[in-house]
Design an enzyme around this catalytic site. Structure first.
Site, PDB file in Angstrom:
ATOM      1  N   ASP A  77      -6.191   8.572   9.668  1.00 51.38           N
ATOM      2  CA  ASP A  77      -4.791   8.349   9.999  1.00 51.38           C
ATOM      3  C   ASP A  77      -4.463   8.869  11.385  1.00 51.38           C
ATOM      4  O   ASP A  77      -4.824   9.990  11.751  1.00 51.38           O
ATOM      5  CB  ASP A  77      -3.881   9.046   8.986  1.00 51.38           C
ATOM      6  CG  ASP A  77      -4.041   8.461   7.597  1.00 51.38           C
ATOM      7  OD1 ASP A  77      -4.272   7.239   7.509  1.00 51.38           O
ATOM      8  OD2 ASP A  77      -3.927   9.215   6.625  1.00 51.38           O
TER       9      ASP A  77
ATOM     10  N   GLU B 274       0.850  -1.193   0.000  1.00 53.73           N
ATOM     11  CA  GLU B 274       0.000   0.000   0.000  1.00 53.73           C
ATOM     12  C   GLU B 274       0.884   1.241   0.000  1.00 53.73           C
ATOM     13  O   GLU B 274       1.831   1.330   0.791  1.00 53.73           O
ATOM     14  CB  GLU B 274      -0.895   0.033   1.242  1.00 53.73           C
ATOM     15  CG  GLU B 274      -2.129  -0.814   1.140  1.00 53.73           C
ATOM     16  CD  GLU B 274      -3.031  -0.596   2.344  1.00 53.73           C
ATOM     17  OE1 GLU B 274      -2.976   0.489   2.948  1.00 53.73           O
ATOM     18  OE2 GLU B 274      -3.756  -1.534   2.683  1.00 53.73           O
TER      19      GLU B 274
ATOM     20  N   TYR C  42     -10.823  -4.611   3.114  1.00 51.51           N
ATOM     21  CA  TYR C  42      -9.930  -4.123   4.168  1.00 51.51           C
ATOM     22  C   TYR C  42     -10.750  -3.992   5.444  1.00 51.51           C
ATOM     23  O   TYR C  42     -11.642  -3.158   5.529  1.00 51.51           O
ATOM     24  CB  TYR C  42      -9.361  -2.772   3.745  1.00 51.51           C
ATOM     25  CG  TYR C  42      -8.225  -2.238   4.577  1.00 51.51           C
ATOM     26  CD1 TYR C  42      -8.330  -2.096   5.960  1.00 51.51           C
ATOM     27  CD2 TYR C  42      -7.034  -1.838   3.977  1.00 51.51           C
ATOM     28  CE1 TYR C  42      -7.292  -1.598   6.720  1.00 51.51           C
ATOM     29  CE2 TYR C  42      -5.988  -1.329   4.721  1.00 51.51           C
ATOM     30  CZ  TYR C  42      -6.131  -1.211   6.097  1.00 51.51           C
ATOM     31  OH  TYR C  42      -5.100  -0.696   6.849  1.00 51.51           O
TER      32      TYR C  42
END
Length: 274
Positions: free
Chosen positions: A60, A49, A175
């Site tokens: 994040d 990734e 994911y």
């Protein structure tokens, strides 16, 4: 068959899971991130990734945010991120590359042009964290046209009905965000993974990657006992950060330490026979 599908099919035959490291493009500068990217497959990366640096992320944690800021301060652009993949493809035609980031930079670049240029560079999949399936038609036709998989995030808070709707649009792999929070801040329990992954398998036949809470070889080994792949980002970026000088510039240890850490995580992942 796409590079991502070929990779997971080969791993299934080998009865092992996939190790997916994450790096931020252009962090701490273009040349260092290129050296790390080129070295990751030999260290055991099955897929990679690559983060698209963005100044205003939602998912994040502080480590990935700091990496994005370093990358932007070093001159990161979308063109440079795609150039990074192009240069990687000069010597590697088999390791799948997934770009991960946010809608704003992709929309600004232009959805059609982005998919065209990403496919030309050698990108295999896209994770656009803040693009809900209700808006996927903005980019999906161009992604399909250029053979790029759209990979979706699902979380412990995703309802069963929402799960079916989300996964109907997904391709490549799924994911699973194993914690309810930002990257690199906590680790999911084995019990929570044991409950969540079977529910996802009932809704989709795509491979499942676990991410957001993994930092050790033991974590990655446990992840692939339950799912199909383990994603590690923040832990590798912490190692990278620990090697930088006071001006956030790379030292002689930067590439070596990151690759050593990636190799240990890959060995943990690959120690499990499924």
């Amino acid at each position: 068959m796409s590079r991502i599908a070929e990779c997971f099919a080969a791993l299934k035959q080998q009865k092992r899971g996939a190790f997916i490291p994450y790096l931020e493009a252009n962090d701490p500068n273009y040349q260092t991130s290129l050296e790390i990217l080129k070295a990751l497959p030999k260290a055991g990366a099955d897929l990679i990734e690559v983060g698209m640096p963005f100044s205003d992320p939602m998912a994040d944690g502080p480590t990935v945010q700091a990496a994005a800021i370093r990358a932007l301060q070093a001159g990161a652009t979308m063109q440079k991120t795609l150039q990074l993949v192009t240069e990687f493809r000069n010597n590697n035609q088999h390791t799948p590359i997934i770009l991960m980031g946010y809608t704003n930079p992709v929309e600004y670049y232009g959805y059609e042009k982005f998919c065209h240029d990403a496919a030309k560079a050698g990108v295999d999949g896209l994770i656009i964290v803040d693009m809900p399936p209700e808006e996927i038609d903005n980019i999906k036709p161009y992604a399909i046209e250029h053979g790029i998989d759209i990979i979706y995030l699902v979380a412990p808070t995703t309802s069963a009905d929402r799960l079916k709707m989300v996964l109907k649009e997904a391709s490549g792999f799924i994911y699973y965000v194993s914690i309810t929070g930002i990257t690199g801040t906590s680790t999911a329990t084995n019990d929570s993974l044991q409950k969540a992954i079977p529910m996802i398998r009932e809704a989709s036949s795509l491979p499942i990657a676990i991410g957001f809470g993994l930092s050790t070889p033991e974590h990655t080994a446990n992840a692939v006992k339950i799912a199909d792949a383990a994603v590690v980002g923040s832990a590798l970026l912490k190692t990278l950060t620990s090697t930088l000088d006071q001006h956030n510039q790379p030292t002689k240890d930067t590439v070596t330490k990151v690759i050593e850490h990636a190799r240990s995580l890959a060995q943990g992942t690959h120690s499990v026979l499924k």
